[in-house]
Motif scaffolding. Structure first.
Motif, PDB file in Angstrom:
ATOM      1  N   LEU A  33      70.531 -93.289  45.110  1.00 44.35           N
ATOM      2  CA  LEU A  33      70.898 -94.009  43.246  1.00 44.35           C
ATOM      3  C   LEU A  33      69.496 -94.936  44.608  1.00 44.35           C
ATOM      4  CD1 LEU A  33      74.876 -95.165  43.249  1.00 44.35           C
ATOM      5  CD2 LEU A  33      72.877 -94.040  41.374  1.00 44.35           C
ATOM      6  N   LEU A  34      69.332 -94.977  45.330  1.00 42.84           N
ATOM      7  CA  LEU A  34      68.092 -95.766  45.922  1.00 42.84           C
ATOM      8  C   LEU A  34      67.416 -95.599  46.073  1.00 42.84           C
ATOM      9  CD1 LEU A  34      67.322 -98.771  48.238  1.00 42.84           C
ATOM     10  CD2 LEU A  34      67.073 -96.583  50.170  1.00 42.84           C
ATOM     11  N   LEU A  35      67.243 -93.670  46.212  1.00 45.70           N
ATOM     12  CA  LEU A  35      65.577 -93.464  45.805  1.00 45.70           C
ATOM     13  C   LEU A  35      65.508 -93.702  44.315  1.00 45.70           C
ATOM     14  CD1 LEU A  35      62.809 -91.462  45.846  1.00 45.70           C
ATOM     15  CD2 LEU A  35      64.786 -89.845  45.894  1.00 45.70           C
ATOM     16  N   THR A  36      66.467 -93.764  43.080  1.00 44.57           N
ATOM     17  CA  THR A  36      66.175 -94.160  41.926  1.00 44.57           C
ATOM     18  C   THR A  36      65.406 -95.732  41.972  1.00 44.57           C
ATOM     19  OG1 THR A  36      68.691 -92.373  41.332  1.00 44.57           O
ATOM     20  CG2 THR A  36      67.547 -93.600  39.796  1.00 44.57           C
ATOM     21  N   THR A  37      66.435 -96.631  42.808  1.00 42.01           N
ATOM     22  CA  THR A  37      66.050 -97.470  41.816  1.00 42.01           C
ATOM     23  C   THR A  37      64.283 -98.225  42.742  1.00 42.01           C
ATOM     24  OG1 THR A  37      68.229 -98.706  42.918  1.00 42.01           O
ATOM     25  CG2 THR A  37      66.746-100.072  42.824  1.00 42.01           C
ATOM     26  N   LEU A  38      63.926 -97.319  43.194  1.00 43.44           N
ATOM     27  CA  LEU A  38      62.774 -97.292  43.922  1.00 43.44           C
ATOM     28  C   LEU A  38      61.641 -97.208  43.013  1.00 43.44           C
ATOM     29  CD1 LEU A  38      63.169 -97.055  47.521  1.00 43.44           C
ATOM     30  CD2 LEU A  38      62.981 -99.378  46.938  1.00 43.44           C
ATOM     31  N   ALA A  74      70.150 -91.253  37.313  1.00 45.06           N
ATOM     32  CA  ALA A  74      70.839 -91.856  38.535  1.00 45.06           C
ATOM     33  C   ALA A  74      71.799 -90.540  39.066  1.00 45.06           C
ATOM     34  CB  ALA A  74      71.981 -92.920  38.329  1.00 45.06           C
ATOM     35  N   LEU A  75      72.526 -89.685  38.822  1.00 48.49           N
ATOM     36  CA  LEU A  75      73.018 -88.731  38.462  1.00 48.49           C
ATOM     37  C   LEU A  75      71.900 -87.786  38.297  1.00 48.49           C
ATOM     38  CD1 LEU A  75      76.031 -89.333  34.959  1.00 48.49           C
ATOM     39  CD2 LEU A  75      76.240 -89.881  37.993  1.00 48.49           C
ATOM     40  N   LEU A  76      71.297 -87.291  38.013  1.00 50.15           N
ATOM     41  CA  LEU A  76      69.867 -86.193  38.375  1.00 50.15           C
ATOM     42  C   LEU A  76      70.342 -86.591  39.819  1.00 50.15           C
ATOM     43  CD1 LEU A  76      68.150 -83.659  38.130  1.00 50.15           C
ATOM     44  CD2 LEU A  76      66.893 -85.514  36.526  1.00 50.15           C
ATOM     45  N   PHE A  77      69.504 -87.458  40.385  1.00 49.35           N
ATOM     46  CA  PHE A  77      69.948 -87.766  41.709  1.00 49.35           C
ATOM     47  C   PHE A  77      70.332 -86.932  42.566  1.00 49.35           C
ATOM     48  CE2 PHE A  77      65.026 -89.850  42.102  1.00 49.35           C
ATOM     49  CZ  PHE A  77      64.781 -89.217  40.980  1.00 49.35           C
ATOM     50  N   ILE A  78      71.843 -87.683  42.217  1.00 45.47           N
ATOM     51  CA  ILE A  78      72.809 -87.576  42.700  1.00 45.47           C
ATOM     52  C   ILE A  78      73.310 -86.193  42.867  1.00 45.47           C
ATOM     53  CG2 ILE A  78      75.419 -87.761  43.293  1.00 45.47           C
ATOM     54  CD1 ILE A  78      74.813 -90.992  42.131  1.00 45.47           C
ATOM     55  N   GLY A  79      73.762 -85.023  41.986  1.00 47.86           N
ATOM     56  CA  GLY A  79      73.677 -83.871  41.661  1.00 47.86           C
ATOM     57  C   GLY A  79      72.887 -82.953  42.327  1.00 47.86           C
ATOM     58  N   LEU A  80      70.926 -83.416  42.418  1.00 47.67           N
ATOM     59  CA  LEU A  80      70.218 -82.719  43.074  1.00 47.67           C
ATOM     60  C   LEU A  80      70.255 -82.666  44.994  1.00 47.67           C
ATOM     61  CD1 LEU A  80      66.939 -82.969  40.733  1.00 47.67           C
ATOM     62  CD2 LEU A  80      68.489 -80.557  41.220  1.00 47.67           C
ATOM     63  N   GLY A  81      71.017 -83.303  44.751  1.00 42.50           N
ATOM     64  CA  GLY A  81      71.918 -83.881  46.208  1.00 42.50           C
ATOM     65  C   GLY A  81      73.160 -82.763  47.109  1.00 42.50           C
ATOM     66  N   GLN A  82      73.367 -82.329  45.705  1.00 36.32           N
ATOM     67  CA  GLN A  82      74.304 -81.478  46.121  1.00 36.32           C
ATOM     68  C   GLN A  82      74.831 -80.085  46.058  1.00 36.32           C
ATOM     69  OE1 GLN A  82      78.636 -83.571  45.825  1.00 36.32           O
ATOM     70  NE2 GLN A  82      77.593 -85.486  45.376  1.00 36.32           N
ATOM     71  N   ALA A  83      73.197 -79.735  44.979  1.00 29.71           N
ATOM     72  CA  ALA A  83      73.403 -78.326  44.641  1.00 29.71           C
ATOM     73  C   ALA A  83      72.159 -77.751  44.747  1.00 29.71           C
ATOM     74  CB  ALA A  83      73.592 -78.549  42.905  1.00 29.71           C
TER      75      ALA A  83
END
Length: 285
Positions: A33-38, A74-83
């Motif tokens: 989420l921080l990466l998405t914000t930046l 946001a959900l793309l960035f979170i999901g890619l962190g786990q898949a």
């Protein structure tokens, strides 16, 4: 299609495919989420001052920032962190089938036999991907499918919304999404300051690449191609993005091409192809 435009299209495919790898590497150094914000902050800084919009467009842009900025990205960035990157790229392609179903339900579009077959194939591919080892749990698949759904909702909003130039749309959507994802980062994540201080090439490179190369450069070139060629001629190029991400994931990240990814991926891409490609127009008939 002239050779120059074909090479331009392939360059766009390469940028978007590599974008999946960059996000995957970026979230290893910066919370998603921080990466998405930046990323949104950089897009807004680069675009908003040069692409003003009418004040009465702001409510529409605020709504779009929630579906496209927060729900999709946001959900793309979170999901890619786990898949795995390849699996994530394939699941995000489900935005097209979702958009097709939403258009049938809310816009009264007709569902032809070809598009229905595409829906069955693509959703069947998701079932195959879900049974593979590249998804450690149901959570990343759910997040990536919700990201795809956010993309689908956003496409319908753009289709029915006011006519705003693409770069203005991208800039103001990013600006209005900043507080949303920033609050999400503050609420759900920790150690943001230390993460930014210790981030290296992967973290800050992901901020730059996802904002500049993927969002501004690639989409700018893509809209240029859309002005010169019909969508039916460009749709096959977009289907090469997940294939490229799978290959790059194997080569750069050491991911495995197991049977679930192979067969599920083929089903998803074939299904999306049936939905988006107008074969008569593609072959000039």
């Amino acid at each position: 299609m002239p050779l120059r435009d074909l090479l331009l299209g392939l360059s766009i495919v390469a940028i978007w495919a590599f974008n999946i790898i960059v996000i995957k590497l970026g979230v290893e150094e910066l919370p998603p989420l921080l990466l998405t914000t930046l990323r949104f902050m950089l897009v807004a800084v680069l675009l908003v001052p040069f692409h003003p919009v009418a004040r009465h467009h702001l409510p529409f842009l605020l709504l779009l920032s929630a579906t496209f900025g927060t729900l999709h990205f946001a959900l793309l960035f979170i999901g890619l962190g786990q898949a795995e990157a390849g699996t994530g790229a394939l699941l995000v392609q489900m935005g097209t089938p979702f958009a097709t179903l939403l258009a049938v339900l809310f816009l009264g579009e007709r569902l032809s036999l070809k598009r229905m077959a595409g829906l069955v194939l693509s959703f069947g591919g998701v079932v195959v991907l879900a049974g593979g080892p590249s998804l450690p749990s149901a959570l990343p698949m759910t997040l990536l499918l919700l990201s795809a759904f956010g993309w689908a909702v956003s496409q319908l909003l753009i289709k029915k919304g006011p006519n705003i130039p693409p770069l203005a749309l991208a800039g103001w959507t990013a600006l209005l999404a900043v507080p949303q994802v920033a609050i999400g980062s503050w609420w759900f994540e920790s150690g943001q300051v230390s993460a930014m201080a210790s981030a290296g090439w992967f973290g800050w490179g992901a901020v730059f690449y996802t904002a500049v190369m993927s969002s501004i450069v690639a989409y700018g070139m893509w809209y240029g191609l859309l002005r010169r060629h019909p969508v039916s001629r460009l749709a096959p190029l977009s289907l090469m993005v997940p294939m490229g991400a799978v290959i790059l994931g194997i080569v750069l990240l050491g991911e495995n091409l197991n049977t679930h990814v192979l067969f599920g991926g083929v089903m998803v891409i074939a299904g999306v192809g049936l939905i988006v490609i107008r074969f008569r127009a593609l072959f000039g008939r």
